[in-house]
Design a protein around this motif. Sequence first.
Motif, PDB file in Angstrom:
ATOM      1  N   ALA A 211     -34.414  59.409  56.308  1.00 23.89           N
ATOM      2  CA  ALA A 211     -33.272  59.309  55.188  1.00 23.89           C
ATOM      3  C   ALA A 211     -34.126  59.834  54.223  1.00 23.89           C
ATOM      4  O   ALA A 211     -35.597  59.299  53.929  1.00 23.89           O
ATOM      5  N   GLU A 212     -33.876  60.146  53.296  1.00 24.63           N
ATOM      6  CA  GLU A 212     -33.751  61.257  52.315  1.00 24.63           C
ATOM      7  C   GLU A 212     -32.547  60.140  51.263  1.00 24.63           C
ATOM      8  O   GLU A 212     -32.016  60.097  51.127  1.00 24.63           O
ATOM      9  N   GLY A 213     -33.377  60.076  49.609  1.00 24.89           N
ATOM     10  CA  GLY A 213     -33.522  59.856  48.511  1.00 24.89           C
ATOM     11  C   GLY A 213     -34.362  58.852  48.110  1.00 24.89           C
ATOM     12  O   GLY A 213     -35.951  58.955  47.713  1.00 24.89           O
ATOM     13  N   PRO A 214     -33.782  57.753  46.729  1.00 20.92           N
ATOM     14  CA  PRO A 214     -34.744  58.056  45.402  1.00 20.92           C
ATOM     15  C   PRO A 214     -35.799  56.303  46.029  1.00 20.92           C
ATOM     16  O   PRO A 214     -35.200  55.886  46.960  1.00 20.92           O
ATOM     17  N   PRO A 215     -37.152  56.272  45.644  1.00 15.87           N
ATOM     18  CA  PRO A 215     -37.412  55.371  46.440  1.00 15.87           C
ATOM     19  C   PRO A 215     -37.137  53.903  46.271  1.00 15.87           C
ATOM     20  O   PRO A 215     -36.720  52.857  47.190  1.00 15.87           O
TER      21      PRO A 215
ATOM     22  N   ALA B  20     -33.595  52.865  46.892  1.00 18.38           N
ATOM     23  CA  ALA B  20     -32.733  53.277  47.560  1.00 18.38           C
ATOM     24  C   ALA B  20     -32.765  53.125  49.215  1.00 18.38           C
ATOM     25  O   ALA B  20     -32.354  52.268  49.958  1.00 18.38           O
ATOM     26  N   LEU B  21     -34.216  53.546  48.862  1.00 23.95           N
ATOM     27  CA  LEU B  21     -35.017  53.750  50.372  1.00 23.95           C
ATOM     28  C   LEU B  21     -35.552  52.770  50.867  1.00 23.95           C
ATOM     29  O   LEU B  21     -35.543  51.765  52.002  1.00 23.95           O
ATOM     30  N   GLU B  22     -36.305  51.336  49.375  1.00 24.53           N
ATOM     31  CA  GLU B  22     -36.534  49.899  49.637  1.00 24.53           C
ATOM     32  C   GLU B  22     -34.747  49.256  50.278  1.00 24.53           C
ATOM     33  O   GLU B  22     -35.249  49.017  50.911  1.00 24.53           O
ATOM     34  N   ALA B  23     -33.744  49.622  49.736  1.00 27.19           N
ATOM     35  CA  ALA B  23     -32.177  49.256  50.202  1.00 27.19           C
ATOM     36  C   ALA B  23     -32.380  49.113  51.638  1.00 27.19           C
ATOM     37  O   ALA B  23     -32.268  48.278  52.159  1.00 27.19           O
ATOM     38  N   LEU B  24     -32.054  50.188  51.961  1.00 26.66           N
ATOM     39  CA  LEU B  24     -32.138  50.938  53.665  1.00 26.66           C
ATOM     40  C   LEU B  24     -33.909  50.187  53.954  1.00 26.66           C
ATOM     41  O   LEU B  24     -32.809  49.245  55.498  1.00 26.66           O
ATOM     42  N   GLU B  25     -34.299  50.016  53.933  1.00 28.89           N
ATOM     43  CA  GLU B  25     -35.368  49.881  54.813  1.00 28.89           C
ATOM     44  C   GLU B  25     -35.442  48.108  55.160  1.00 28.89           C
ATOM     45  O   GLU B  25     -35.514  47.462  56.752  1.00 28.89           O
ATOM     46  N   ALA B  26     -34.357  47.259  54.395  1.00 29.72           N
ATOM     47  CA  ALA B  26     -33.893  45.888  54.692  1.00 29.72           C
ATOM     48  C   ALA B  26     -32.905  46.143  55.512  1.00 29.72           C
ATOM     49  O   ALA B  26     -32.539  45.322  56.000  1.00 29.72           O
ATOM     50  N   ALA B  27     -31.964  47.080  55.132  1.00 28.37           N
ATOM     51  CA  ALA B  27     -30.610  47.086  55.733  1.00 28.37           C
ATOM     52  C   ALA B  27     -31.366  47.356  57.002  1.00 28.37           C
ATOM     53  O   ALA B  27     -30.275  46.181  57.905  1.00 28.37           O
ATOM     54  N   TYR B  28     -31.975  47.746  57.498  1.00 27.73           N
ATOM     55  CA  TYR B  28     -32.497  48.109  59.541  1.00 27.73           C
ATOM     56  C   TYR B  28     -32.363  47.103  59.875  1.00 27.73           C
ATOM     57  O   TYR B  28     -33.023  47.058  60.821  1.00 27.73           O
TER      58      TYR B  28
ATOM     59  N   ALA C  30     -42.428  57.688  52.417  1.00 28.49           N
ATOM     60  CA  ALA C  30     -43.215  58.474  51.091  1.00 28.49           C
ATOM     61  C   ALA C  30     -42.235  58.585  50.239  1.00 28.49           C
ATOM     62  O   ALA C  30     -41.419  57.741  50.201  1.00 28.49           O
ATOM     63  N   ALA C  31     -42.791  58.719  48.925  1.00 26.47           N
ATOM     64  CA  ALA C  31     -41.603  58.690  47.395  1.00 26.47           C
ATOM     65  C   ALA C  31     -40.441  58.439  48.019  1.00 26.47           C
ATOM     66  O   ALA C  31     -39.551  57.750  47.670  1.00 26.47           O
ATOM     67  N   GLU C  32     -39.598  59.797  48.672  1.00 28.14           N
ATOM     68  CA  GLU C  32     -38.335  60.407  48.965  1.00 28.14           C
ATOM     69  C   GLU C  32     -37.260  60.104  49.841  1.00 28.14           C
ATOM     70  O   GLU C  32     -36.337  60.524  50.146  1.00 28.14           O
TER      71      GLU C  32
END
Length: 245
Positions: free
Chosen positions: A47-51, A53-61, A88-90
């Motif tokens: 996944a690539e994106g701003p921090p 969004a990635l935090e929300a994506l990790e929670a969704a997974y 990483a950051a993004e």
Amino acid sequence: MRELVFALEYDPGTNPVADVLAANPETTVRSLSCHVTTDSLWRVDLAEGPPDALEALEAAYSEASYCADCLVKDDCGADCETQVLDRAAETLVVYTYWDRTDVCTSVPHIALETLGEGLLFETYREGRRYRWRIVLGNGATVATFFEALDGEVDDCTGIEMLRLADVDPEPGEDGLPREQRDALRAAVESGYYETPRRIDLSELAEELGVPRSTLSYRLRRAEAELATAFVETGSLADLVPELRS
């Protein structure tokens, strides 16, 4: 060998990963690997994106109700494992694995059952759109696969057929397949590759009269061909004849 490309479109509230991506249009997810057997499925996604969004994506997974690629909307009872391999950051790299139950099904499982073994899977997600690319043998019957898939996908998920063609089609006069060459030229002329961009992908797709996912696919294939040719030969002459001396 042939490649089959199609896309699933998730309605709001039907897939937690799709909901996060829809809320963060600058974030994308692509597969690094995807494997299936009759009894299990495992994959690694980047996944690539701003921090945020990635935090929300990790929670969704990590949601208990989410089982990667399972098409069953109700609790299928599968034992799903999710693990972050790198952060990483993004960028975010996520591994998922699940053992299939009697009610579980997925795109790779349907493909295995209808198209046979020896399949290669590649996926790309942006917004509510989930694009699949399957490389398969010439003898497989694609109609059977889509009939089975349509029977498993409910009204909350749309299906769009994008492409069925030979792998590595014959290039046009300009080296790249003509549809990729035209997409690349239009992107350059419209300022898509400038910083900042003068046009985004959706606007360019609308101008060209093609689906956004189709334009994205053509540009990514053209970019991959150009990058590979440059790394391997140090020249783009084979794909762009006007560069030849």
